[in-house]
Design a protein around this motif. Structure first.
Motif, PDB file in Angstrom:
ATOM      1  N   UNK A   1       0.853  -1.179   0.000  1.00 43.09           N
ATOM      2  CA  UNK A   1       0.000   0.000   0.000  1.00 43.09           C
ATOM      3  C   UNK A   1       0.897   1.239   0.000  1.00 43.09           C
ATOM      4  N   UNK A   2       0.718   2.137  -0.967  1.00 41.59           N
ATOM      5  CA  UNK A   2       1.533   3.353  -0.997  1.00 41.59           C
ATOM      6  C   UNK A   2       1.325   4.210   0.251  1.00 41.59           C
ATOM      7  N   UNK A   3       2.396   4.860   0.636  1.00 37.48           N
ATOM      8  CA  UNK A   3       2.396   5.750   1.802  1.00 37.48           C
ATOM      9  C   UNK A   3       2.712   7.153   1.308  1.00 37.48           C
ATOM     10  N   UNK A   4       1.806   8.087   1.581  1.00 34.29           N
ATOM     11  CA  UNK A   4       1.906   9.438   1.037  1.00 34.29           C
ATOM     12  C   UNK A   4       1.975  10.454   2.164  1.00 34.29           C
ATOM     13  N   UNK A   5       2.892  11.406   2.042  1.00 35.30           N
ATOM     14  CA  UNK A   5       2.992  12.523   2.984  1.00 35.30           C
ATOM     15  C   UNK A   5       2.409  13.770   2.328  1.00 35.30           C
ATOM     16  N   UNK A   6       1.551  14.459   3.066  1.00 33.83           N
ATOM     17  CA  UNK A   6       0.972  15.722   2.617  1.00 33.83           C
ATOM     18  C   UNK A   6       1.564  16.811   3.514  1.00 33.83           C
ATOM     19  N   UNK A   7       2.370  17.688   2.934  1.00 34.76           N
ATOM     20  CA  UNK A   7       3.087  18.708   3.696  1.00 34.76           C
ATOM     21  C   UNK A   7       2.235  19.975   3.810  1.00 34.76           C
ATOM     22  N   UNK A   8       1.593  20.132   4.950  1.00 34.58           N
ATOM     23  CA  UNK A   8       0.746  21.296   5.210  1.00 34.58           C
ATOM     24  C   UNK A   8       1.523  22.335   6.009  1.00 34.58           C
ATOM     25  N   UNK A   9       1.123  23.574   5.880  1.00 38.73           N
ATOM     26  CA  UNK A   9       1.630  24.650   6.734  1.00 38.73           C
ATOM     27  C   UNK A   9       0.515  25.669   6.883  1.00 38.73           C
ATOM     28  N   UNK A  10       0.634  26.545   7.853  1.00 36.74           N
ATOM     29  CA  UNK A  10      -0.427  27.526   8.065  1.00 36.74           C
ATOM     30  C   UNK A  10      -0.744  28.263   6.774  1.00 36.74           C
ATOM     31  N   UNK A  11      -2.028  28.539   6.588  1.00 35.13           N
ATOM     32  CA  UNK A  11      -2.544  29.244   5.418  1.00 35.13           C
ATOM     33  C   UNK A  11      -2.416  28.435   4.125  1.00 35.13           C
ATOM     34  N   UNK A  12      -2.382  27.089   4.243  1.00 33.94           N
ATOM     35  CA  UNK A  12      -2.354  26.285   3.020  1.00 33.94           C
ATOM     36  C   UNK A  12      -3.728  26.385   2.336  1.00 33.94           C
ATOM     37  N   UNK A  13      -3.736  26.192   1.035  1.00 31.32           N
ATOM     38  CA  UNK A  13      -4.964  26.250   0.242  1.00 31.32           C
ATOM     39  C   UNK A  13      -5.675  24.906   0.365  1.00 31.32           C
ATOM     40  N   UNK A  14      -6.688  24.849   1.198  1.00 30.22           N
ATOM     41  CA  UNK A  14      -7.313  23.571   1.569  1.00 30.22           C
ATOM     42  C   UNK A  14      -7.948  22.818   0.408  1.00 30.22           C
ATOM     43  N   UNK A  15      -8.386  23.507  -0.636  1.00 26.17           N
ATOM     44  CA  UNK A  15      -9.013  22.831  -1.769  1.00 26.17           C
ATOM     45  C   UNK A  15      -7.989  22.107  -2.651  1.00 26.17           C
ATOM     46  N   UNK A  16      -6.739  22.503  -2.590  1.00 25.26           N
ATOM     47  CA  UNK A  16      -5.752  21.942  -3.507  1.00 25.26           C
ATOM     48  C   UNK A  16      -5.399  20.478  -3.241  1.00 25.26           C
ATOM     49  N   UNK A  17      -5.219  20.042  -2.000  1.00 24.85           N
ATOM     50  CA  UNK A  17      -4.918  18.622  -1.770  1.00 24.85           C
ATOM     51  C   UNK A  17      -6.154  17.773  -1.491  1.00 24.85           C
ATOM     52  N   UNK A  18      -7.327  18.373  -1.417  1.00 20.56           N
ATOM     53  CA  UNK A  18      -8.521  17.658  -0.950  1.00 20.56           C
ATOM     54  C   UNK A  18      -8.872  16.441  -1.805  1.00 20.56           C
ATOM     55  N   UNK A  19      -8.964  16.603  -3.112  1.00 19.22           N
ATOM     56  CA  UNK A  19      -9.376  15.489  -3.954  1.00 19.22           C
ATOM     57  C   UNK A  19      -8.325  14.385  -3.972  1.00 19.22           C
ATOM     58  N   UNK A  20      -7.072  14.748  -4.100  1.00 22.08           N
ATOM     59  CA  UNK A  20      -6.035  13.709  -4.131  1.00 22.08           C
ATOM     60  C   UNK A  20      -5.970  12.965  -2.796  1.00 22.08           C
ATOM     61  N   UNK A  21      -6.151  13.673  -1.691  1.00 25.45           N
ATOM     62  CA  UNK A  21      -6.141  13.012  -0.382  1.00 25.45           C
ATOM     63  C   UNK A  21      -7.316  12.047  -0.250  1.00 25.45           C
TER      64      UNK A  21
END
Length: 188
Positions: A1-21
């Motif tokens: 099973x692939x393991x994916x890291x999503x690198x967030x920081x304050x004020x990230x654009x929440x819509x951008x990683x939503x679908x892929x996540x």
């Protein structure tokens, strides 16, 4: 099973990683872990508060199959993390590396886009960084661009960004295409 890291920081654009996540975690049952620079909670541009799984220091290209970085206003505020070490490690190991919006320009700043086709919000936003020497390979288009394991997109392309990340991870199956294509139907 692939393991994916999503690198967030304050004020990230929440819509951008939503679908892929959602596609990776819910539909494809991948392990998706969120991270912040110090492992502390972050707040998105839309006000979503996220208690992350780990600090950036625990993102290791040996233990993860992909690093996905959404954009946001941290760069405009001068508060963004320097992704040079992480981006270079993922690129050098042939792992999937994705940047959307300001994060595509953050990848340009690391030099990892210099030898691959790529896009972003604008060529000018990439050219602000002295390490960027990839203007000849910039694609001025609204859809995400994938070259090998590197995926870039403008902030207006979260759908095709998700599609290209899945393709880079070799997860773009007919079932994934059937489910996820509905999210981009309005753009056809």
């Amino acid at each position: 099973m692939p393991r994916i890291a999503i690198a967030l920081q304050d004020d990230y654009a929440d819509w951008e990683p939503a679908l892929v996540m959602a596609a990776l975690r819910y539909y494809l049952r991948c392990e998706v872990l969120t991270a912040s620079p110090d492992g502390k909670p972050v707040q998105s541009m839309g006000g979503l508060r996220v208690a992350v799984d780990l600090p950036y220091s625990q993102i290791d290209a040996e233990r993860f199959d992909a690093l996905i970085i959404p954009g946001g206003y941290a760069w405009e505020k001068g508060l963004a993390f320097d992704f040079t070490g992480l981006a270079t490690a993922f690129r050098d190991r042939g792992k999937v590396l994705g940047g959307i919006c300001a994060a595509a320009s953050a990848l340009a700043a690391t030099g990892v886009l210099n030898a691959v086709a790529h896009t972003g919000n604008s060529l000018a936003s990439h050219q602000k960084y002295s390490a960027y020497q990839g203007a000849a390979l910039y694609r001025d288009q609204p859809q995400a661009v994938r070259d090998g394991a590197i995926v870039t997109a403008a902030g207006s392309a979260p759908d095709t960004f998700a599609f290209e990340v899945l393709k880079a991870l070799d997860l773009w199956t007919p079932e994934a295409e059937a489910v996820l294509s509905t999210f981009a139907a309005e753009h056809q």
